[in-house]
Design a protein around this motif. Structure first.
Motif, PDB file in Angstrom:
ATOM      1  N   ILE A 143      -1.860   4.880   6.136  1.00  0.00           N
ATOM      2  CA  ILE A 143      -0.909   5.243   5.069  1.00  0.00           C
ATOM      3  C   ILE A 143      -1.030   6.712   4.665  1.00  0.00           C
ATOM      4  O   ILE A 143      -0.243   7.234   3.908  1.00  0.00           O
ATOM      5  CB  ILE A 143      -1.117   4.336   3.827  1.00  0.00           C
ATOM      6  CG1 ILE A 143      -0.768   2.888   4.170  1.00  0.00           C
ATOM      7  CG2 ILE A 143      -0.261   4.751   2.657  1.00  0.00           C
ATOM      8  CD1 ILE A 143       0.706   2.601   4.306  1.00  0.00           C
ATOM      9  N   ASP A 144      -1.997   7.431   5.198  1.00  0.00           N
ATOM     10  CA  ASP A 144      -2.228   8.827   4.817  1.00  0.00           C
ATOM     11  C   ASP A 144      -0.980   9.683   5.094  1.00  0.00           C
ATOM     12  O   ASP A 144      -0.367   9.566   6.146  1.00  0.00           O
ATOM     13  CB  ASP A 144      -3.409   9.370   5.625  1.00  0.00           C
ATOM     14  CG  ASP A 144      -3.994  10.637   5.010  1.00  0.00           C
ATOM     15  OD1 ASP A 144      -3.271  11.315   4.249  1.00  0.00           O
ATOM     16  OD2 ASP A 144      -5.161  10.948   5.294  1.00  0.00           O
ATOM     17  N   ASP A 152       0.835  -1.216   0.000  1.00  0.00           N
ATOM     18  CA  ASP A 152       0.000   0.000   0.000  1.00  0.00           C
ATOM     19  C   ASP A 152       0.865   1.259   0.000  1.00  0.00           C
ATOM     20  O   ASP A 152       0.532   2.258  -0.662  1.00  0.00           O
ATOM     21  CB  ASP A 152      -0.913   0.014   1.234  1.00  0.00           C
ATOM     22  CG  ASP A 152      -2.070  -0.965   1.111  1.00  0.00           C
ATOM     23  OD1 ASP A 152      -2.236  -1.538   0.022  1.00  0.00           O
ATOM     24  OD2 ASP A 152      -2.784  -1.160   2.111  1.00  0.00           O
ATOM     25  N   ALA A 153       1.973   1.210   0.755  1.00  0.00           N
ATOM     26  CA  ALA A 153       2.885   2.365   0.794  1.00  0.00           C
ATOM     27  C   ALA A 153       3.491   2.605  -0.582  1.00  0.00           C
ATOM     28  O   ALA A 153       3.638   3.754  -1.026  1.00  0.00           O
ATOM     29  CB  ALA A 153       3.991   2.132   1.825  1.00  0.00           C
ATOM     30  N   LYS A 155       2.181   1.741  -3.510  1.00  0.00           N
ATOM     31  CA  LYS A 155       1.138   2.224  -4.415  1.00  0.00           C
ATOM     32  C   LYS A 155       0.811   3.700  -4.151  1.00  0.00           C
ATOM     33  O   LYS A 155       0.733   4.516  -5.085  1.00  0.00           O
ATOM     34  CB  LYS A 155      -0.115   1.364  -4.225  1.00  0.00           C
ATOM     35  CG  LYS A 155      -1.271   1.752  -5.135  1.00  0.00           C
ATOM     36  CD  LYS A 155      -2.501   0.900  -4.842  1.00  0.00           C
ATOM     37  CE  LYS A 155      -3.682   1.367  -5.679  1.00  0.00           C
ATOM     38  NZ  LYS A 155      -4.931   0.645  -5.318  1.00  0.00           N
ATOM     39  N   THR A 156       0.635   4.054  -2.868  1.00  0.00           N
ATOM     40  CA  THR A 156       0.286   5.438  -2.515  1.00  0.00           C
ATOM     41  C   THR A 156       1.404   6.404  -2.891  1.00  0.00           C
ATOM     42  O   THR A 156       1.148   7.497  -3.414  1.00  0.00           O
ATOM     43  CB  THR A 156       0.001   5.539  -1.001  1.00  0.00           C
ATOM     44  OG1 THR A 156      -1.037   4.617  -0.667  1.00  0.00           O
ATOM     45  CG2 THR A 156      -0.437   6.946  -0.612  1.00  0.00           C
ATOM     46  N   SER A 157       2.645   6.009  -2.622  1.00  0.00           N
ATOM     47  CA  SER A 157       3.789   6.871  -2.946  1.00  0.00           C
ATOM     48  C   SER A 157       3.911   7.081  -4.447  1.00  0.00           C
ATOM     49  O   SER A 157       4.214   8.185  -4.915  1.00  0.00           O
ATOM     50  CB  SER A 157       5.082   6.265  -2.392  1.00  0.00           C
ATOM     51  OG  SER A 157       5.034   6.190  -0.985  1.00  0.00           O
ATOM     52  N   ALA A 187      -5.896   1.502   5.584  1.00  0.00           N
ATOM     53  CA  ALA A 187      -6.049   2.614   4.633  1.00  0.00           C
ATOM     54  C   ALA A 187      -5.784   3.960   5.315  1.00  0.00           C
ATOM     55  O   ALA A 187      -5.103   4.830   4.767  1.00  0.00           O
ATOM     56  CB  ALA A 187      -7.454   2.591   4.030  1.00  0.00           C
ATOM     57  N   GLU A 226       1.408   6.972  -6.610  1.00  0.00           N
ATOM     58  CA  GLU A 226       0.294   7.819  -7.033  1.00  0.00           C
ATOM     59  C   GLU A 226       0.541   9.289  -6.706  1.00  0.00           C
ATOM     60  O   GLU A 226       0.107  10.181  -7.438  1.00  0.00           O
ATOM     61  CB  GLU A 226      -1.007   7.343  -6.356  1.00  0.00           C
ATOM     62  CG  GLU A 226      -1.512   6.016  -6.904  1.00  0.00           C
ATOM     63  CD  GLU A 226      -2.682   5.458  -6.103  1.00  0.00           C
ATOM     64  OE1 GLU A 226      -2.987   6.036  -5.028  1.00  0.00           O
ATOM     65  OE2 GLU A 226      -3.272   4.449  -6.542  1.00  0.00           O
ATOM     66  N   LEU A 227       1.237   9.542  -5.583  1.00  0.00           N
ATOM     67  CA  LEU A 227       1.508  10.921  -5.165  1.00  0.00           C
ATOM     68  C   LEU A 227       2.782  11.487  -5.803  1.00  0.00           C
ATOM     69  O   LEU A 227       3.165  12.626  -5.537  1.00  0.00           O
ATOM     70  CB  LEU A 227       1.635  10.991  -3.635  1.00  0.00           C
ATOM     71  CG  LEU A 227       0.352  10.693  -2.846  1.00  0.00           C
ATOM     72  CD1 LEU A 227       0.643  10.640  -1.356  1.00  0.00           C
ATOM     73  CD2 LEU A 227      -0.722  11.750  -3.138  1.00  0.00           C
TER      74      LEU A 227
END
Length: 605
Positions: free
Chosen positions: A476-477, A424-425, A427-429, A473, A431-432
């Motif tokens: 990870i914000d 998840d980290a 994927k989120t990183s 979820a 995307e950002l």
């Protein structure tokens, strides 16, 4: 400069001068000034009214005048009822910042040869299944508590007790014998703890089938449902076989013992992988297969001394009615031990291995009564730390979809959770856009640090005594009270420091006394100074959440400062250097604080 200490000493002198009496240091109550008033620290003057014989406002005014005259740390003051608000002199803040800058481990105490030895027990897994979400919370709390106790100047031994014996272990072994066909972790391409856990679940599946068949048979023969169910549970062929296997294990049967050692070795290898991924370790591991015999010996010793008593059926008990409790079983009628016996044996082995001054057990709150009893029994048996042992009791942790049930195979597996958090980290990183211009190796490493940081922080920021809901979820914000938010702020500061270095800016070992400071910068210095209080409180209250929330507050304050003021484009060189020193130390304190939580911070994000 320890500003509070300087003001405290000056206040004691002022009271002596004004009212002719010596007062103890604890009577001087300093607190952070409320934001609605001018000032940095507030002195509560009510404790001095009995000796001043004046109104609160007059007492505050008189003390304030003496402090402004004599104390170098006080620039000016104002009085609000019984509160003396003190504005600390700029040079005192500069001096404090220099002290913080000079100390790589500011706010922490180093252990000495004379420091108390604290043992922290955590993890305590069973060797019939892999580690799960509950173990994750336990391990993270135990590791963090160990680091916090060290930061408070204690010598610390991190220990684990592995439940490697008993009927639950036999269940996995019997299932492997019946349905395993010689499978190993290598041939199954599976971690050993997961493989053994599969057989534990398989045993339960077949056992339930047998119980249901027997229950139906007994009911058909005229037995009532409740008795039929109980009889089926006790007489199902699988559970009978498992108990027979346990008797053989207790007797030292070579074939059973060899299989037990082989299957346990698979589990330990799996555990080690999970512990490494979580970033936790132990100085000493104990095994209940060794400690239970020591426990039986210690109970027999207590029996001879009249500390315990034997019932007609040959079982051994402790009478705790004088303590407001009941009687506690220590040895069954057949001479076999219970958990309490094993804990007594483990305590004896540990006490022989180490000169323990304090023992902390990190165990869930469902065992509160157990440790209340254990404390009394260890005290009776002569353990100097028995009466004051600490049960660091914590609540359940759940996922949004409900509780974990390991026997049904629906356990929230620790390895799966770690992998999911890292994924998840990543994927989120991505995307950002935080992985721009990074190698694949660096992306993977930062995803690992951020994913685990998110997991650890989310769990540790909650008061350990409370049940909690872990939401992957939310954790990870990159904004709000999360690990990634704090990690990103650290990485941002490190980026600023690298740019300054590239510009050839050299930071001084100490800032000059007239270094420029604005109100926001003073607030940051005061917040950094509060780290030592946060560390002390976390150690005294066994509270990692205090460190987590301190790190968040410091990070939040820095981000507000960073939003309002430029560092590298400051108006003057003096401001630029001061802000760089300030930022560098904020990063240091964040890193040290997160380290107490077992959380890494990346240099880039």
């Amino acid at each position: 400069m320890n500003i509070e200490k300087v003001i405290t000493e000056a206040t004691i002198k002022a009271v002596k001068e004004l009212y002719g009496q010596d007062v103890p240091e604890k009577m001087v109550q300093l607190q952070k000034t409320k934001e609605t008033f001018e000032g940095n620290l507030t002195l509560v003057v009510f404790p001095f009214l009995k000796i001043s014989h004046k109104k609160p406002e007059d007492t505050a005014q008189q003390i304030g005048e003496v402090l402004q005259r004599d104390c170098e740390a006080v620039a000016r003051f104002n009085v609000v009822k019984g509160f003396l608000n003190l504005v600390v002199a700029p040079q005192a803040w500069v001096s404090l910042l220099n002290d913080i800058n000079a100390d790589a481990k500011f706010g922490e105490k180093q252990a000495t040869d004379d420091s108390p030895l604290v043992m922290v027990e955590y993890s305590s897994p069973n060797t019939n299944k892999p580690l799960h979400l509950g173990h994750v919370r336990n391990n993270l709390l135990g590791w963090s508590l160990s680091k916090i106790m060290e930061a408070n100047g204690n010598k610390v031994i991190k220990t684990n007790i592995v439940n490697d014996r008993g009927i639950h272990i036999m269940k996995s072994m019997l299932a492997w014998i019946k349905w395993g066909n010689g499978i190993t972790p290598e041939t199954a391409h599976k971690k050993g703890d997961h493989l053994i856990g599969d057989f534990y679940v398989l045993f339960d599946k077949h056992y339930k089938e047998q119980c249901n068949e027997l229950k139906a048979k007994f009911i058909a023969e005229g037995m009532d449902e409740e008795k039929a169910e109980e009889k089926a549970k006790n007489e199902a062929p699988l559970i009978v076989e498992a108990h027979e296997m346990l008797v053989k294990w207790e007797a030292g049967d070579p074939e059973i013992r060899a299989l037990w050692q082989k299957m346990n070795s698979w589990v330990y290898a799996g555990f080690d992988e999970t512990y490494k991924a979580l970033g936790v370790s132990f100085d000493k591991i104990y095994y209940e297969s060794n400690t239970y015999l020591e426990g039986k010996r210690k109970v027999e010793e207590g029996l001879k001394k009249g500390l315990f008593f034997r019932k007609p059926d040959n079982s051994v008990w402790a009478d705790l009615t004088d303590e407001g409790l009941d009687q506690k079983l220590l040895l069954r009628a057949d001479g076999t031990s219970v958990y309490m016996t094993q804990d007594i044996g483990t305590a004896e082995m540990r006490f022989n291995d180490y000169p323990i001054d304090k023992m902390i057990y990190v165990v869930g709150n469902e065992q509160n009564y157990h440790f209340q009893v254990l404390s009394i029994l260890l005290d009776r048996l002569g353990f100097k730390w028995g009466k004051d042992l600490v049960h660091f009791s914590y609540g359940m942790v759940e996922l949004p979809n409900g509780k974990m049930k390991s026997r049904e195979g629906t356990v929230v597996d620790a390895d799966d959770l770690i992998a999911e958090m890292i994924g998840d980290a990543r994927k989120t990183s991505d995307e950002l856009g935080k992985f721009k211009d990074m190698s694949e190796e660096e992306k993977s490493e930062i995803a690992r640090i951020v994913g685990l940081g998110a997991l650890k922080y989310f769990i540790l920021k909650v008061d350990a005594r409370k049940n909690m809901l872990f939401n992957p979820a939310e954790s990870i914000d990159f904004n709000g009270n999360t690990g990634p938010f704090i990690q990103y702020t650290y990485a941002r500061i490190r980026s600023v420091m690298r740019k300054a270095q590239a510009d050839g800016i050299q930071l001084p070992a100490a800032l000059p006394a007239d270094a420029p400071l604005n109100d926001k910068e003073i607030q940051l210095i005061q917040k950094m100074d509060a780290f030592k209080v946060a560390v002390k409180d976390a150690g005294e209250n066994y509270n990692p959440a205090g460190i987590a929330n301190y790190c968040y507050e410091l990070t939040k304050d820095f981000n507000q400062f960073y939003h309002d003021y430029s560092i590298l484009s400051a108006d003057t060189d003096a401001e630029k250097v001061t802000r760089l020193v300030l930022a560098d130390n904020v990063a240091k304190v964040i890193k040290n604080g997160m380290e107490l939580l077992g959380i890494e911070v990346p240099e880039r994000m």
